[in-house]
Design a protein around this motif. Structure first.
Motif, mmCIF file in Angstrom:
data_model
loop_
_atom_site.group_PDB
_atom_site.id
_atom_site.type_symbol
_atom_site.label_atom_id
_atom_site.label_comp_id
_atom_site.label_asym_id
_atom_site.label_seq_id
_atom_site.Cartn_x
_atom_site.Cartn_y
_atom_site.Cartn_z
ATOM 1 N N GLU A 1 0.563 -0.847 0.049
ATOM 2 C CA GLU A 1 -0.301 -0.213 0.110
ATOM 3 C C GLU A 1 0.727 1.588 0.128
ATOM 4 O O GLU A 1 0.491 2.052 -0.632
ATOM 5 N N GLU A 2 1.677 0.877 0.780
ATOM 6 C CA GLU A 2 2.858 2.510 0.298
ATOM 7 C C GLU A 2 3.413 2.904 -0.738
ATOM 8 O O GLU A 2 3.749 3.513 -0.782
ATOM 9 N N LYS A 3 3.962 1.616 -1.027
ATOM 10 C CA LYS A 3 4.149 1.322 -3.112
ATOM 11 C C LYS A 3 3.683 1.804 -3.181
ATOM 12 O O LYS A 3 3.847 3.286 -4.048
ATOM 13 N N ASN A 4 2.340 1.844 -3.999
ATOM 14 C CA ASN A 4 1.433 2.535 -4.198
ATOM 15 C C ASN A 4 1.228 3.407 -4.213
ATOM 16 O O ASN A 4 0.667 4.505 -5.757
ATOM 17 N N GLN A 5 1.064 4.205 -3.127
ATOM 18 C CA GLN A 5 1.069 5.376 -2.703
ATOM 19 C C GLN A 5 1.948 6.348 -2.713
ATOM 20 O O GLN A 5 1.981 7.471 -3.779
ATOM 21 N N PHE A 6 3.104 5.716 -2.686
ATOM 22 C CA PHE A 6 4.179 6.624 -3.406
ATOM 23 C C PHE A 6 4.446 6.840 -4.822
ATOM 24 O O PHE A 6 4.542 7.836 -5.197
ATOM 25 N N GLU A 7 4.561 5.591 -5.555
ATOM 26 C CA GLU A 7 3.689 5.489 -7.110
ATOM 27 C C GLU A 7 3.514 6.403 -7.665
ATOM 28 O O GLU A 7 3.392 7.003 -8.817
ATOM 29 N N GLY A 8 2.214 6.014 -6.758
ATOM 30 C CA GLY A 8 0.539 7.234 -7.654
ATOM 31 C C GLY A 8 0.910 8.503 -7.742
ATOM 32 O O GLY A 8 0.917 9.292 -8.404
ATOM 33 N N LYS A 9 1.949 9.287 -6.748
ATOM 34 C CA LYS A 9 2.328 10.364 -5.869
ATOM 35 C C LYS A 9 3.195 10.416 -7.506
ATOM 36 O O LYS A 9 3.118 11.858 -7.914
ATOM 37 N N LEU A 10 4.642 9.642 -7.170
ATOM 38 C CA LEU A 10 5.574 10.533 -8.424
ATOM 39 C C LEU A 10 4.389 10.456 -9.908
ATOM 40 O O LEU A 10 4.946 11.289 -10.632
ATOM 41 N N LYS A 11 3.509 9.405 -10.438
ATOM 42 C CA LYS A 11 3.378 9.484 -11.392
ATOM 43 C C LYS A 11 2.127 10.278 -11.891
ATOM 44 O O LYS A 11 2.289 11.378 -12.743
ATOM 45 N N GLU A 12 1.085 11.429 -10.695
ATOM 46 C CA GLU A 12 0.020 11.509 -10.537
ATOM 47 C C GLU A 12 1.359 13.839 -10.444
ATOM 48 O O GLU A 12 1.305 14.633 -11.596
ATOM 49 N N GLY B 1 2.215 17.933 -18.764
ATOM 50 C CA GLY B 1 0.494 18.258 -18.662
ATOM 51 C C GLY B 1 0.336 16.116 -19.543
ATOM 52 O O GLY B 1 -0.869 16.926 -20.609
ATOM 53 N N ASP B 2 0.669 15.383 -18.860
ATOM 54 C CA ASP B 2 0.176 13.754 -20.066
ATOM 55 C C ASP B 2 -1.399 14.060 -18.553
ATOM 56 O O ASP B 2 -0.869 13.301 -17.367
ATOM 57 N N LYS B 3 -2.204 14.201 -18.666
ATOM 58 C CA LYS B 3 -3.459 13.705 -18.085
ATOM 59 C C LYS B 3 -3.585 12.182 -17.548
ATOM 60 O O LYS B 3 -4.311 12.112 -16.625
ATOM 61 N N GLY B 4 -3.636 12.027 -18.704
ATOM 62 C CA GLY B 4 -3.901 10.808 -18.713
ATOM 63 C C GLY B 4 -2.762 10.100 -17.132
ATOM 64 O O GLY B 4 -3.135 9.284 -16.696
ATOM 65 N N LYS B 5 -1.063 10.052 -17.381
ATOM 66 C CA LYS B 5 -0.630 9.835 -16.051
ATOM 67 C C LYS B 5 -0.652 10.247 -14.909
ATOM 68 O O LYS B 5 -0.300 9.621 -13.837
ATOM 69 N N GLU B 6 -1.462 11.610 -14.539
ATOM 70 C CA GLU B 6 -1.915 11.964 -13.745
ATOM 71 C C GLU B 6 -2.910 11.591 -13.264
ATOM 72 O O GLU B 6 -2.970 11.387 -11.371
ATOM 73 N N ILE B 7 -3.816 11.563 -14.007
ATOM 74 C CA ILE B 7 -4.544 10.710 -13.528
ATOM 75 C C ILE B 7 -4.750 9.138 -13.167
ATOM 76 O O ILE B 7 -5.193 8.457 -12.169
ATOM 77 N N GLU B 8 -3.518 8.414 -13.303
ATOM 78 C CA GLU B 8 -3.217 6.912 -13.357
ATOM 79 C C GLU B 8 -2.671 7.014 -11.827
ATOM 80 O O GLU B 8 -2.752 6.780 -11.354
ATOM 81 N N GLY B 9 -1.618 8.182 -11.764
ATOM 82 C CA GLY B 9 -1.198 8.219 -10.519
ATOM 83 C C GLY B 9 -2.091 8.686 -9.588
ATOM 84 O O GLY B 9 -1.535 8.036 -7.743
ATOM 85 N N GLN B 10 -3.081 9.547 -9.786
ATOM 86 C CA GLN B 10 -4.448 9.479 -8.370
ATOM 87 C C GLN B 10 -5.288 8.301 -8.411
ATOM 88 O O GLN B 10 -5.460 8.086 -6.924
ATOM 89 N N VAL B 11 -5.067 8.090 -9.483
ATOM 90 C CA VAL B 11 -6.076 5.723 -8.932
ATOM 91 C C VAL B 11 -4.599 5.178 -8.195
ATOM 92 O O VAL B 11 -5.752 4.213 -7.387
#
Length: 68
Positions: free
Chosen positions: A3-14, A21-31
């Motif tokens: 769970e910590e890894k997912n949160q960290f990677e998600g924040k990085l992607k976001e 300016g990559d909305k897809g990557k931003e949303i993927e990170g948020q998810v």
């Protein structure tokens, strides 16, 4: 840990998505970040349930010993 890894990677992607300016990557990170938070919450619930079950079991064990 997952769970910590997912949160960290998600924040990085976001952040990367916002930076480029990559909305897809931003949303993927948020998810991915949200998934990590849900996983963390489920782990907390599991620990609470395990503790409650142990408490009930210990209570029954004490009653059985006192009845003997």
């Amino acid at each position: 840990m997952t769970e910590e890894k997912n949160q960290f990677e998600g924040k990085l992607k976001e952040g990367l998505g916002k930076l480029t300016g990559d909305k897809g990557k931003e949303i993927e990170g948020q998810v991915q970040n949200a998934v990590g938070k849900v996983q963390e919450g489920l782990e907390d619930v599991k620990k609470s349930v395990d503790g409650a079950v142990k408490g009930v079991k210990d209570s029954f064990d004490k009653k059985e010993k006192n009845a003997e």
